[in-house]
Design a protein around this motif. Structure first.
Motif, mmCIF file in Angstrom:
data_model
loop_
_atom_site.group_PDB
_atom_site.id
_atom_site.type_symbol
_atom_site.label_atom_id
_atom_site.label_comp_id
_atom_site.label_asym_id
_atom_site.label_seq_id
_atom_site.Cartn_x
_atom_site.Cartn_y
_atom_site.Cartn_z
ATOM 1 N N CYS A 111 8.327 0.741 7.242
ATOM 2 C CA CYS A 111 7.082 0.063 6.889
ATOM 3 C C CYS A 111 7.340 -0.888 5.725
ATOM 4 C CB CYS A 111 6.031 1.068 6.431
ATOM 5 S SG CYS A 111 5.395 2.153 7.705
ATOM 6 N N ASN A 134 -0.119 1.515 16.485
ATOM 7 C CA ASN A 134 0.875 0.479 16.755
ATOM 8 C C ASN A 134 1.652 0.144 15.482
ATOM 9 O OD1 ASN A 134 1.550 -2.634 16.731
ATOM 10 N ND2 ASN A 134 1.545 -1.975 18.885
ATOM 11 N N HIS A 135 2.977 0.142 15.576
ATOM 12 C CA HIS A 135 3.816 -0.087 14.407
ATOM 13 C C HIS A 135 3.568 -1.454 13.786
ATOM 14 C CE1 HIS A 135 8.118 -0.617 12.645
ATOM 15 N NE2 HIS A 135 7.289 -0.178 11.747
ATOM 16 N N ASP A 136 3.508 -2.493 14.595
ATOM 17 C CA ASP A 136 3.302 -3.848 14.067
ATOM 18 C C ASP A 136 1.945 -3.966 13.379
ATOM 19 O OD1 ASP A 136 5.793 -4.764 14.920
ATOM 20 O OD2 ASP A 136 5.020 -5.375 16.888
ATOM 21 N N GLN A 137 0.937 -3.331 13.949
ATOM 22 C CA GLN A 137 -0.384 -3.359 13.329
ATOM 23 C C GLN A 137 -0.378 -2.621 11.997
ATOM 24 O OE1 GLN A 137 -3.052 -1.748 16.279
ATOM 25 N NE2 GLN A 137 -3.073 -3.633 17.497
ATOM 26 N N ARG A 143 2.196 -2.340 9.951
ATOM 27 C CA ARG A 143 2.857 -3.237 8.996
ATOM 28 C C ARG A 143 1.875 -4.275 8.463
ATOM 29 N NH1 ARG A 143 8.679 -3.737 9.611
ATOM 30 N NH2 ARG A 143 8.453 -5.935 9.082
ATOM 31 N N SER A 144 1.137 -4.893 9.367
ATOM 32 C CA SER A 144 0.175 -5.926 8.964
ATOM 33 C C SER A 144 -0.925 -5.354 8.082
ATOM 34 C CB SER A 144 -0.436 -6.587 10.207
ATOM 35 O OG SER A 144 0.555 -7.224 10.979
ATOM 36 N N ASP A 183 10.180 -8.467 0.938
ATOM 37 C CA ASP A 183 11.115 -8.064 1.993
ATOM 38 C C ASP A 183 11.525 -6.600 1.893
ATOM 39 O OD1 ASP A 183 11.146 -10.666 3.057
ATOM 40 O OD2 ASP A 183 12.703 -11.278 1.650
ATOM 41 N N LEU A 204 11.401 -2.737 2.695
ATOM 42 C CA LEU A 204 10.985 -1.820 3.748
ATOM 43 C C LEU A 204 11.371 -0.404 3.350
ATOM 44 C CD1 LEU A 204 12.242 -3.818 6.875
ATOM 45 C CD2 LEU A 204 9.925 -3.806 5.920
ATOM 46 N N CYS A 214 8.952 5.047 6.926
ATOM 47 C CA CYS A 214 7.504 5.081 7.129
ATOM 48 C C CYS A 214 6.964 6.509 7.096
ATOM 49 C CB CYS A 214 7.148 4.407 8.443
ATOM 50 S SG CYS A 214 5.505 3.668 8.456
#
Length: 337
Positions: free
Chosen positions: A120, A140-143, A145-146, A160, A162, A165
């Protein structure tokens, strides 16, 4: 199996080998607090005198720890979807010290947290007032992150960066309890130590960073910690803890600076080499001052501990198929450092 037999920290003080006796003694002392966290499975591990909460550990007997009190025991609340995060905060009013301590993997929920190793974006939790409830319904992983980035103040985001998660999201659920317990004492000038073993080392790293960003100066020491972040995160951690400058101080025989971040690990233990790196998917490394134990079996003398300076934030020391010598004693190695 009794808690005291889970793993034993046996150290014998000898002459200086690349770092001072005071540093070695401090690493030994704080290791006991990390060990005590495993007493959290016992019913008598409650707020109150430390020697009463974990009586089976010699370090906790009345002659050593009668003045140290457990101010808070934090346990996961399964009704609120918490599966990991056992920890405690101890206070010594005589020495003016606070200990924030995080337990390693012991429950099924801890192991689920360990293996949830996708990454994350990192954003400080307390500064951004991040709440797990804000992300609970995002699968959802991308959601996810956002959503984390949208909730974070751009000025406090590590660019940058990470992080693991599973560890990060679990940590988000309980760090407020740990912080609110320690904060009144820290405001009075008490000295802060943050520590943990294994998964608890990962929580301790995130916790030490949170306290640092709140303006406090923690002594952060982890034992056998898993890898938590990518190279950008670890470079940032070493910047805020001034690891390069601290490595010079320790290497010249000085005490562990406050603040500083140190990690202790056994050279053939695989946990500090997890999670593995997956090309173009996951990239994990380490930060902090490195103290490597070079012997598997007890006793581990001071001559078996090597100070290796600052971590290489770009080095991938992840587990691979080329197992190191002595790797067969996996559990023994991980629990005896």
């Amino acid at each position: 199996m009794k808690v005291q037999t889970l793993f034993t920290f046996l150290f014998i003080f000898t002459s200086v080998l690349g770092f001072s006796d005071s540093v070695y003694n401090k690493l030994v002392e704080i290791a006991h607090y990390a060990k005590i966290a495993y007493c959290s499975v016992e019913p008598y591990f409650q707020d109150g005198p430390l020697d009463k909460a974990c009586p089976d550990i010699d370090f906790c007997d009345a002659t050593n720890q009668s003045s140290t009190q457990i101010a808070e025991v934090v346990r996961p609340n399964f009704l609120e979807q918490e599966i990991s995060g056992d920890s405690y905060v101890a206070i010594n009013d005589e020495t003016k010290k606070v200990y924030a301590v995080f337990r390693g993997s012991l429950s099924p929920g801890d192991f689920v947290t360990d293996i949830t190793a996708f990454q994350c974006p990192y954003a400080p939790i307390l500064k951004n007032n991040l709440k797990y409830e804000e992300f609970a319904n995002i699968s959802n992983h991308d959601q996810l992150r956002s959503a984390i980035l949208s909730k974070a103040d751009n000025e406090t985001v590590c660019e940058d960066c990470l992080v693991h998660c599973g560890v990060y999201v679990a940590f988000m659920k309980f760090i407020q309890d740990v912080y609110e317990t320690a904060d009144p004492y820290l405001q009075k000038g008490y000295e802060l130590t943050v520590t943990g073993h294994s998964l608890g080392g990962g929580y301790a790293l995130l916790g030490g960073v949170e306290f640092k960003l709140q303006g406090y100066e923690p002594l952060l020491i982890t034992y056998a910690s898993l890898r938590v972040g990518n190279p950008s995160f670890n470079k940032w951690v070493d910047e805020i803890f001034q690891t390069e400058a601290n490595a010079k101080i320790v290497g010249e025989g000085g005490d562990l600076p406050i603040p500083s971040y140190s990690r202790v690990y056994q050279e053939t233990d695989i946990v500090p080499r997890l999670p593995p790196n997956i090309p173009n998917v996951l990239e994990y490394t380490h930060s902090g001052l490195r103290f490597q134990i070079t012997k598997v079996l007890l006793p581990q003398l001071k001559e078996n501990v090597v100070f290796k300076g600052a971590s290489n934030n770009d080095a991938n020391d992840g587990i691979d198929i080329n197992f190191q010598p002595g790797i067969t004693f996996l559990l023994y190695q991980h629990l005896h450092e």
